[in-house]
Design an enzyme around this catalytic site. Sequence first.
Site, PDB file in Angstrom:
ATOM      1  N   LYS A  81     -24.666  35.277  76.841  1.00  0.00           N
ATOM      2  CA  LYS A  81     -23.479  34.433  76.564  1.00  0.00           C
ATOM      3  C   LYS A  81     -24.030  33.030  76.071  1.00  0.00           C
ATOM      4  CE  LYS A  81     -19.061  34.735  78.910  1.00  0.00           C
ATOM      5  NZ  LYS A  81     -18.370  34.515  79.953  1.00  0.00           N
TER       6      LYS A  81
HETATM    7  C1  E4P Z   1     -14.950  35.073  80.034  1.00  0.00           C
HETATM    8  O1  E4P Z   1     -16.116  35.641  79.651  1.00  0.00           O
HETATM    9  C2  E4P Z   1     -14.972  34.096  80.975  1.00  0.00           C
HETATM   10  O2  E4P Z   1     -15.915  34.334  81.935  1.00  0.00           O
HETATM   11  C3  E4P Z   1     -13.565  34.000  81.631  1.00  0.00           C
HETATM   12  O3  E4P Z   1     -12.595  34.984  81.179  1.00  0.00           O
HETATM   13  C4  E4P Z   1     -13.021  32.624  81.955  1.00  0.00           C
HETATM   14  O4  E4P Z   1     -11.537  33.167  82.369  1.00  0.00           O
HETATM   15  P1  E4P Z   1     -11.096  31.728  83.078  1.00  0.00           P
HETATM   16  O5  E4P Z   1     -10.274  30.919  82.180  1.00  0.00           O
HETATM   17  O6  E4P Z   1      -9.915  32.360  84.084  1.00  0.00           O
HETATM   18  O7  E4P Z   1     -12.074  31.085  84.123  1.00  0.00           O
END
Ligand code: E4P
Length: 216
Positions: free
Chosen positions: A84
């Site tokens: 990522k």
């Molecule tokens: C995506 O890969 C992120 O880890 C995640 O969806 C972030 O979500 P949040 O805004 O609830 O922290």
Amino acid sequence: MKFFLDTANLEEIRNAAAFGIADGVTTNPTLISKEGNVDFKEHIAAICKIVSGPVSAECTSEDAQGMINQGREYAKIAPNVVIKCPLTREGLKATNTLSSEGIKVNVTLCFSAAQAILAAKAGASFISPFLGRLDDIGENGLVLLSDIVEIYRNYTWPTQVLAASIRHPIHAIEAARMGADIATMPFKVIDQMFNHPLTDKGQAQFLADWHKSGRQ
Ligand code: E4P
């Protein structure tokens, strides 16, 4: 639409896998830190033993070379690890290099259609628009998702649309309606998707009638 678990909690991942709906997992530094003082690479390896689909491991370097180094290292943990990278200039440089080496990249923290176009051009395997965080600031996250799905349909880019920051079942339903490739959700949202009071009431009634007639 594939379902990814947006968690680093092994028990939640095992629970979702038991339902047959854990097609992959996304983690981020916040989710990993919620698991305590775990060794990052060992923890990702443990997730990869439960789930055979893509498991996102997020880079924490701020410069492209640092992300490339981390990406190369994390990609060795298991064949299903996806790196990522954030949707920054440095993140897209790293995306370009890692992708050209055959390492899959999930570009995260996407908040605009323009950013999603850049990520696809850089060679991302996944683009993660954050729905809930846009909703939080009074913008409609689902509109962004719809824009990205529409734009990507015009081309043969291999980038899959991964709806992220999902907060409730309506996000998941609308992502499926739009044709997003994947929705990544906290276990709580998947659990909420099961619920309907008429299912509970109907099941209770069926069992009560069954036992009333003297059957075991
Ligand atoms: C995506 O890969 C992120 O880890 C995640 O969806 C972030 O979500 P949040 O805004 O609830 O922290």
